[in-house]
Design a protein around this motif. Structure first.
Motif, PDB file in Angstrom:
ATOM      1  N   GLU A 164      39.070  36.867  47.691  1.00 28.85           N
ATOM      2  CA  GLU A 164      39.180  38.099  46.911  1.00 28.85           C
ATOM      3  C   GLU A 164      40.506  38.191  46.173  1.00 28.85           C
ATOM      4  OE1 GLU A 164      37.182  41.905  48.399  1.00 28.85           O
ATOM      5  OE2 GLU A 164      37.455  40.756  50.254  1.00 28.85           O
ATOM      6  N   ARG A 165      41.571  37.607  46.708  1.00 31.40           N
ATOM      7  CA  ARG A 165      42.873  37.668  46.040  1.00 31.40           C
ATOM      8  C   ARG A 165      42.816  36.972  44.685  1.00 31.40           C
ATOM      9  NH1 ARG A 165      44.639  36.179  51.431  1.00 31.40           N
ATOM     10  NH2 ARG A 165      45.358  38.027  52.534  1.00 31.40           N
ATOM     11  N   LEU A 166      42.242  35.760  44.661  1.00 31.00           N
ATOM     12  CA  LEU A 166      42.108  35.040  43.390  1.00 31.00           C
ATOM     13  C   LEU A 166      41.158  35.773  42.460  1.00 31.00           C
ATOM     14  CD1 LEU A 166      42.518  32.099  41.869  1.00 31.00           C
ATOM     15  CD2 LEU A 166      40.111  31.914  42.495  1.00 31.00           C
ATOM     16  N   LEU A 167      40.058  36.241  42.993  1.00 30.84           N
ATOM     17  CA  LEU A 167      39.052  36.900  42.165  1.00 30.84           C
ATOM     18  C   LEU A 167      39.609  38.174  41.527  1.00 30.84           C
ATOM     19  CD1 LEU A 167      36.077  36.391  44.616  1.00 30.84           C
ATOM     20  CD2 LEU A 167      36.471  35.161  42.474  1.00 30.84           C
ATOM     21  N   ASP A 168      40.400  38.933  42.269  1.00 30.03           N
ATOM     22  CA  ASP A 168      41.059  40.110  41.709  1.00 30.03           C
ATOM     23  C   ASP A 168      42.004  39.707  40.588  1.00 30.03           C
ATOM     24  OD1 ASP A 168      40.149  42.515  42.796  1.00 30.03           O
ATOM     25  OD2 ASP A 168      41.246  42.195  44.660  1.00 30.03           O
ATOM     26  N   ARG A 169      42.797  38.671  40.852  1.00 33.74           N
ATOM     27  CA  ARG A 169      43.823  38.245  39.895  1.00 33.74           C
ATOM     28  C   ARG A 169      43.202  37.776  38.580  1.00 33.74           C
ATOM     29  NH1 ARG A 169      46.226  33.859  42.585  1.00 33.74           N
ATOM     30  NH2 ARG A 169      46.873  35.455  44.094  1.00 33.74           N
ATOM     31  N   TYR A 170      42.020  37.178  38.652  1.00 34.03           N
ATOM     32  CA  TYR A 170      41.390  36.646  37.455  1.00 34.03           C
ATOM     33  C   TYR A 170      40.337  37.574  36.858  1.00 34.03           C
ATOM     34  CZ  TYR A 170      43.862  32.260  37.537  1.00 34.03           C
ATOM     35  OH  TYR A 170      44.850  31.314  37.461  1.00 34.03           O
ATOM     36  N   GLY A 171      40.279  38.806  37.330  1.00 36.11           N
ATOM     37  CA  GLY A 171      39.458  39.805  36.667  1.00 36.11           C
ATOM     38  C   GLY A 171      37.992  39.803  37.008  1.00 36.11           C
ATOM     39  N   TYR A 172      37.597  39.181  38.119  1.00 31.32           N
ATOM     40  CA  TYR A 172      36.180  39.134  38.471  1.00 31.32           C
ATOM     41  C   TYR A 172      35.664  40.457  39.038  1.00 31.32           C
ATOM     42  CZ  TYR A 172      35.887  34.024  37.937  1.00 31.32           C
ATOM     43  OH  TYR A 172      35.877  32.732  37.437  1.00 31.32           O
ATOM     44  N   GLU A 173      36.554  41.344  39.443  1.00 36.15           N
ATOM     45  CA  GLU A 173      36.174  42.625  40.044  1.00 36.15           C
ATOM     46  C   GLU A 173      35.213  42.443  41.218  1.00 36.15           C
ATOM     47  OE1 GLU A 173      34.808  45.349  37.049  1.00 36.15           O
ATOM     48  OE2 GLU A 173      36.628  45.124  35.825  1.00 36.15           O
ATOM     49  N   PRO A 174      35.671  41.747  42.284  1.00 38.85           N
ATOM     50  CA  PRO A 174      34.779  41.476  43.420  1.00 38.85           C
ATOM     51  C   PRO A 174      34.425  42.734  44.205  1.00 38.85           C
ATOM     52  CG  PRO A 174      37.027  40.850  43.947  1.00 38.85           C
ATOM     53  CD  PRO A 174      37.022  41.217  42.487  1.00 38.85           C
ATOM     54  N   VAL A 175      33.184  42.783  44.660  1.00 40.82           N
ATOM     55  CA  VAL A 175      32.693  43.877  45.501  1.00 40.82           C
ATOM     56  C   VAL A 175      32.028  43.252  46.721  1.00 40.82           C
ATOM     57  CG1 VAL A 175      31.068  45.794  45.666  1.00 40.82           C
ATOM     58  CG2 VAL A 175      32.363  45.452  43.560  1.00 40.82           C
ATOM     59  N   ARG A 176      32.433  43.688  47.891  1.00 43.16           N
ATOM     60  CA  ARG A 176      31.881  43.147  49.145  1.00 43.16           C
ATOM     61  C   ARG A 176      30.558  43.843  49.423  1.00 43.16           C
ATOM     62  NH1 ARG A 176      35.472  40.347  52.380  1.00 43.16           N
ATOM     63  NH2 ARG A 176      34.383  39.190  54.021  1.00 43.16           N
ATOM     64  N   GLU A 177      29.462  43.155  49.126  1.00 47.99           N
ATOM     65  CA  GLU A 177      28.147  43.748  49.367  1.00 47.99           C
ATOM     66  C   GLU A 177      27.789  43.715  50.850  1.00 47.99           C
ATOM     67  OE1 GLU A 177      25.589  43.296  45.331  1.00 47.99           O
ATOM     68  OE2 GLU A 177      25.529  41.583  46.685  1.00 47.99           O
ATOM     69  N   THR A 178      28.115  42.618  51.506  1.00 47.90           N
ATOM     70  CA  THR A 178      27.926  42.485  52.949  1.00 47.90           C
ATOM     71  C   THR A 178      29.140  41.710  53.462  1.00 47.90           C
ATOM     72  OG1 THR A 178      26.829  40.313  52.996  1.00 47.90           O
ATOM     73  CG2 THR A 178      25.433  42.234  52.509  1.00 47.90           C
TER      74      THR A 178
END
Length: 250
Positions: A164-178
């Protein structure tokens, strides 16, 4: 087991903060004057360029320094040494600021394509070289993150938290579905992904798959699961994902 490292400042937030500093008219005009000067500028020169007092100019210039837009040092203009304290001078930094809402990372895509062109092998076509370059870059970044954080063994839940740290940094806007599945609400490569989904979405999947490999996350894969308005890739445990071999434009 190593503890998680402190969170780093979000580059997107830093960029927005830097741009907000330029919302003040005098500050913005002084910044433009200094960039065009192509040399170190004194407070007096900066103040005269916008018609304000030296004291007020100093306040605005220091704000620009704090924002990372200017750097300051003490130097005698023209190189002539004089008795007494040298005046403070200002010049632009090399920092490039880009603000996109939602976040876009076209420079990463361009860099990966350039790598592919420069390293294309005799037994590859252009698309294959692009996938290889994307996967290699992701793996390198994952290995670097693992070396830095030393997270120990990463199963699906802890592995996705680390990702999630990388995904946040690169703008993916991660959401934990499960606990074992991450949905990526933003495509950093839109609208280019919509123009060439097979290529761009394939590179995106290869990049994230490489990152998972480099970070040594067990039991998680990057699957192509296109949804309108979102990233085509979903990260999850192998038994919770269904891959779609035909990426769709978003």
């Amino acid at each position: 087991m190593a503890s998680d490292p402190p969170a780093q400042a979000d580059p997107a937030d830093s960029a927005i903060d830097s741009v907000s500093v330029l919302s003040e008219d005098s500050r913005r005009r002084m910044f433009a004057f200094i960039r065009r000067a192509r040399r170190a500028v004194t407070r007096d020169e900066a103040a005269a360029s916008v018609g304000i007092s030296r004291k007020l100019a100093a306040f605005h210039l220091d704000k620009l320094v704090d924002a990372g837009l200017l750097r300051a040092r003490y130097e005698t203009p023209g190189g002539t040494r004089k008795v007494g304290r040298q005046p403070k001078v200002y010049e632009p930094t090399d920092t490039q600021i880009t603000v996109n809402i939602p976040d876009r990372r076209h420079e990463l895509l361009a860099d990966l394509l350039l790598d592919a062109v420069l390293t294309e092998q005799a037994d590859e076509n252009a698309a294959q070289a692009a996938m290889r370059a994307a996967q290699q870059r992701g793996r390198q970044m994952g290995e670097a993150a693992r070396t830095e954080t030393r997270p120990g063994r990463l199963g699906p839940e802890r592995g996705l938290t680390a990702c999630e740290r990388l995904l946040d940094r690169y703008g993916y806007e991660p959401v934990r579905e499960t606990p074992t599945r991450l949905r990526l609400r933003n495509c950093p490569f839109h609208p280019l992904a919509a123009k060439a989904p097979d290529l761009v979405c394939g590179m995106n999947q290869a990049f994230l798959s490489g990152y998972l490999d480099g970070l040594a996350v067990n039991g998680v894969r990057a699957a192509l699961v296109p949804e309108p308005g979102e990233c085509c890739v979903r990260l999850g445990s192998g038994d919770s994902e269904s891959a779609d071999d035909t990426p769709q434009g978003r």
